[in-house]
Design a protein around this motif. Structure first.
Motif, PDB file in Angstrom:
ATOM      1  N   LEU A  20      -0.733  -5.915  -6.900  1.00 15.05           N
ATOM      2  CA  LEU A  20       0.538  -5.311  -7.339  1.00 15.05           C
ATOM      3  C   LEU A  20       1.090  -6.060  -8.554  1.00 15.05           C
ATOM      4  N   LEU A  21       0.977  -7.367  -8.514  1.00 12.80           N
ATOM      5  CA  LEU A  21       1.474  -8.184  -9.629  1.00 12.80           C
ATOM      6  C   LEU A  21       0.657  -7.995 -10.897  1.00 12.80           C
ATOM      7  N   LEU A  22      -0.641  -7.738 -10.706  1.00 15.93           N
ATOM      8  CA  LEU A  22      -1.456  -7.448 -11.886  1.00 15.93           C
ATOM      9  C   LEU A  22      -0.959  -6.161 -12.549  1.00 15.93           C
ATOM     10  N   GLU A  23      -0.555  -5.196 -11.693  1.00 19.04           N
ATOM     11  CA  GLU A  23      -0.067  -3.916 -12.215  1.00 19.04           C
ATOM     12  C   GLU A  23       1.315  -4.060 -12.837  1.00 19.04           C
ATOM     13  N   CYS A  24       2.148  -4.917 -12.223  1.00 20.32           N
ATOM     14  CA  CYS A  24       3.536  -5.044 -12.669  1.00 20.32           C
ATOM     15  C   CYS A  24       3.990  -6.497 -12.478  1.00 20.32           C
ATOM     16  N   PRO A  25       3.784  -7.324 -13.491  1.00 23.47           N
ATOM     17  CA  PRO A  25       4.036  -8.766 -13.351  1.00 23.47           C
ATOM     18  C   PRO A  25       5.492  -9.130 -13.066  1.00 23.47           C
ATOM     19  N   SER A  26       6.440  -8.236 -13.327  1.00 24.39           N
ATOM     20  CA  SER A  26       7.850  -8.605 -13.107  1.00 24.39           C
ATOM     21  C   SER A  26       8.226  -8.572 -11.623  1.00 24.39           C
ATOM     22  N   ILE A  27       7.386  -7.976 -10.798  1.00 28.54           N
ATOM     23  CA  ILE A  27       7.711  -7.860  -9.367  1.00 28.54           C
ATOM     24  C   ILE A  27       7.631  -9.228  -8.702  1.00 28.54           C
ATOM     25  N   ARG A  28       8.619  -9.461  -7.830  1.00 23.65           N
ATOM     26  CA  ARG A  28       8.642 -10.746  -7.113  1.00 23.65           C
ATOM     27  C   ARG A  28       8.009 -10.558  -5.732  1.00 23.65           C
ATOM     28  N   PRO A  29       6.929 -11.275  -5.444  1.00 25.18           N
ATOM     29  CA  PRO A  29       6.211 -11.048  -4.179  1.00 25.18           C
ATOM     30  C   PRO A  29       6.743 -11.916  -3.041  1.00 25.18           C
ATOM     31  N   VAL A  30       6.811 -11.329  -1.865  1.00 25.73           N
ATOM     32  CA  VAL A  30       7.119 -12.105  -0.657  1.00 25.73           C
ATOM     33  C   VAL A  30       6.087 -11.722   0.397  1.00 25.73           C
ATOM     34  N   CYS A  31       5.292 -12.699   0.808  1.00 28.59           N
ATOM     35  CA  CYS A  31       4.236 -12.428   1.772  1.00 28.59           C
ATOM     36  C   CYS A  31       4.685 -12.888   3.158  1.00 28.59           C
ATOM     37  N   VAL A  32       4.931 -11.943   4.047  1.00 26.79           N
ATOM     38  CA  VAL A  32       5.374 -12.308   5.399  1.00 26.79           C
ATOM     39  C   VAL A  32       5.024 -11.185   6.367  1.00 26.79           C
ATOM     40  N   ASP A  33       4.772 -11.565   7.613  1.00 27.47           N
ATOM     41  CA  ASP A  33       4.600 -10.576   8.671  1.00 27.47           C
ATOM     42  C   ASP A  33       5.983 -10.258   9.219  1.00 27.47           C
TER      43      ASP A  33
ATOM     44  N   LYS B   7       0.845  -1.205   0.000  1.00 31.32           N
ATOM     45  CA  LYS B   7       0.000   0.000   0.000  1.00 31.32           C
ATOM     46  C   LYS B   7       0.882   1.257   0.000  1.00 31.32           C
ATOM     47  N   GLY B   8       0.254   2.385  -0.200  1.00 24.68           N
ATOM     48  CA  GLY B   8       0.859   3.698   0.060  1.00 24.68           C
ATOM     49  C   GLY B   8       2.229   3.929  -0.570  1.00 24.68           C
ATOM     50  N   ILE B   9       3.117   4.484   0.241  1.00 21.10           N
ATOM     51  CA  ILE B   9       4.437   4.898  -0.253  1.00 21.10           C
ATOM     52  C   ILE B   9       5.254   3.688  -0.721  1.00 21.10           C
ATOM     53  N   GLY B  10       5.143   2.582  -0.001  1.00 23.25           N
ATOM     54  CA  GLY B  10       5.908   1.393  -0.373  1.00 23.25           C
ATOM     55  C   GLY B  10       5.490   0.836  -1.723  1.00 23.25           C
ATOM     56  N   ARG B  11       4.187   0.816  -1.946  1.00 22.01           N
ATOM     57  CA  ARG B  11       3.685   0.330  -3.242  1.00 22.01           C
ATOM     58  C   ARG B  11       4.165   1.238  -4.376  1.00 22.01           C
ATOM     59  N   GLY B  12       4.036   2.549  -4.157  1.00 18.94           N
ATOM     60  CA  GLY B  12       4.502   3.512  -5.166  1.00 18.94           C
ATOM     61  C   GLY B  12       5.990   3.339  -5.435  1.00 18.94           C
ATOM     62  N   THR B  13       6.754   3.046  -4.388  1.00 25.33           N
ATOM     63  CA  THR B  13       8.200   2.881  -4.542  1.00 25.33           C
ATOM     64  C   THR B  13       8.520   1.625  -5.359  1.00 25.33           C
ATOM     65  N   ALA B  14       7.836   0.526  -5.029  1.00 29.63           N
ATOM     66  CA  ALA B  14       8.085  -0.721  -5.751  1.00 29.63           C
ATOM     67  C   ALA B  14       7.797  -0.534  -7.244  1.00 29.63           C
ATOM     68  N   LEU B  15       6.692   0.115  -7.554  1.00 34.30           N
ATOM     69  CA  LEU B  15       6.322   0.321  -8.958  1.00 34.30           C
ATOM     70  C   LEU B  15       7.319   1.254  -9.656  1.00 34.30           C
ATOM     71  N   ALA B  16       7.726   2.313  -8.946  1.00 38.41           N
ATOM     72  CA  ALA B  16       8.662   3.272  -9.561  1.00 38.41           C
ATOM     73  C   ALA B  16      10.018   2.611  -9.814  1.00 38.41           C
ATOM     74  N   LEU B  17      10.478   1.802  -8.867  1.00 40.62           N
ATOM     75  CA  LEU B  17      11.774   1.133  -9.053  1.00 40.62           C
ATOM     76  C   LEU B  17      11.711   0.148 -10.216  1.00 40.62           C
ATOM     77  N   ALA B  18      10.581  -0.554 -10.327  1.00 37.92           N
ATOM     78  CA  ALA B  18      10.434  -1.494 -11.450  1.00 37.92           C
ATOM     79  C   ALA B  18      10.435  -0.730 -12.776  1.00 37.92           C
ATOM     80  N   ARG B  19       9.759   0.411 -12.789  1.00 34.11           N
ATOM     81  CA  ARG B  19       9.744   1.212 -14.033  1.00 34.11           C
ATOM     82  C   ARG B  19      11.139   1.714 -14.383  1.00 34.11           C
ATOM     83  N   CYS B  20      11.981   1.896 -13.357  1.00 28.43           N
ATOM     84  CA  CYS B  20      13.357   2.365 -13.606  1.00 28.43           C
ATOM     85  C   CYS B  20      14.297   1.194 -13.886  1.00 28.43           C
ATOM     86  N   GLY B  21      13.748   0.006 -14.069  1.00 27.15           N
ATOM     87  CA  GLY B  21      14.567  -1.116 -14.537  1.00 27.15           C
ATOM     88  C   GLY B  21      15.055  -2.063 -13.464  1.00 27.15           C
TER      89      GLY B  21
END
Ligand code: NDP
Length: 242
Positions: free
Chosen positions: A47-60, A17-31
């Motif tokens: 997030l993956l629907l928006e940017c399929p190249s992102i590698r997800p890690v689900c953890v608390d 969400k929020g700033i972290g999500r925006g950061t992940a997407l921006a970094l992916a766009r920057c290669g």
């Protein structure tokens, strides 16, 4: 100036969400090859629907052992780390409860330390250097009503950042923090949706308005990208580190 992170692996916590999500997407766009870490699976799915190249890690990230396990492989070979995940709960000082204190410090400080250890050990072993940005807050510097514990965690995070900058500098690992004022994310709305409260804050901001999350993203990306950054930069580190 074009910012390219091609060939770099970036890990962003709280990327759902929020700033972290925006950061992940921006970094992916920057290669960059981006590892997005958060605890709500549905956020990672969208997030993956928006940017399929992102590698997800689900953890608390509040669970030390589970974090160790989840990042064993994904946390290696990281060049850029953004410690963004945080928890905020508003309580007046006289009503602060021990569980809220523990949850807040566990995420906002201890998890940032832990993820940084995992990533920095890899950077040190590879001898490649790297860059870490911790997302702190203005709340580390200014007392905010009902934000006792949050302010204290961010003050602690600032000092953690300075010591990391000092100790990791010899390995060419830069460590900095950004300290935003209010950004209208889910967390921002928690404290500042009330127009009366918001006015007390916006009246002290020269432009008279809150930042969009993209402002925070751009600032932290500039810290990731260059020597620019208050704690690690040879030009600006004094008097933060001795
Ligand atoms: P949000 O609440 O919008 O997003 C926080 C993200 O962190 C969510 O995806 C959340 O996942 C994740 N997260 C929280 N706890 C954990 C956990 N235990 N394990 C894994 N992921 C977790 O926050 P913002 O984007 O507003 O804030 C981002 C950073 O910026 C924070 O460090 C915050 O303190 C800082 N900041 C924010 C300001 C603001 O006004 N918004 C101002 C100044 C600083 P989930 O939803 O599943 O819990």
């Amino acid at each position: 100036m074009e910012i390219s992170f091609a060939g770099k692996r970036a890990l962003v916590t709280g990327a759902g969400k929020g700033i972290g999500r925006g950061t992940a997407l921006a970094l992916a766009r920057c290669g960059a090859e981006v590892v997005a870490v958060t605890r709500t699976r549905a956020d990672l799915d969208s997030l993956l629907l928006e940017c399929p190249s992102i590698r997800p890690v689900c953890v608390d990230l509040g669970d030390w052992g589970a974090t160790e396990e989840a990042l064993r492989e994904a946390g290696g070979n990281v060049d850029l780390l953004v410690n963004n995940a945080a928890y905020a709960m508003l309580q007046p000082f006289l009503e602060v409860t021990p569980d809220q204190f523990d949850i807040s410090f566990n995420i906002n400080v201890k998890a940032a330390l832990h993820v940084s250890q995992i990533v920095a050990r890899g950077m040190k072993a590879r001898g490649t250097g790297g860059s870490i940005v911790n997302i702190s807050s203005q709340a580390s510097q200014c007392a905010l009503r009902d934000h006792t514990v949050y302010c204290a965690t961010k003050g602690a995070l600032d000092m953690l950042t300075k010591v990391m900058a000092l100790e990791l500098g010899p390995y060419q690992i830069r460590v900095n923090s950004v300290n935003p004022t209010v950004v209208m994310t889910e967390m921002g709305r928690l404290g500042w949706s009330d127009p009366g409260k918001a006015k007390t804050m916006t009246s002290r901001i020269p432009l008279g308005r809150f930042a969009g999350h993209i402002h925070a993203v751009l600032l932290l990306i500039s810290y990731l990208y260059s020597a620019f950054g208050k704690y690690s930069d040879p030009l600006t580190c004094f008097p933060f580190c001795y």
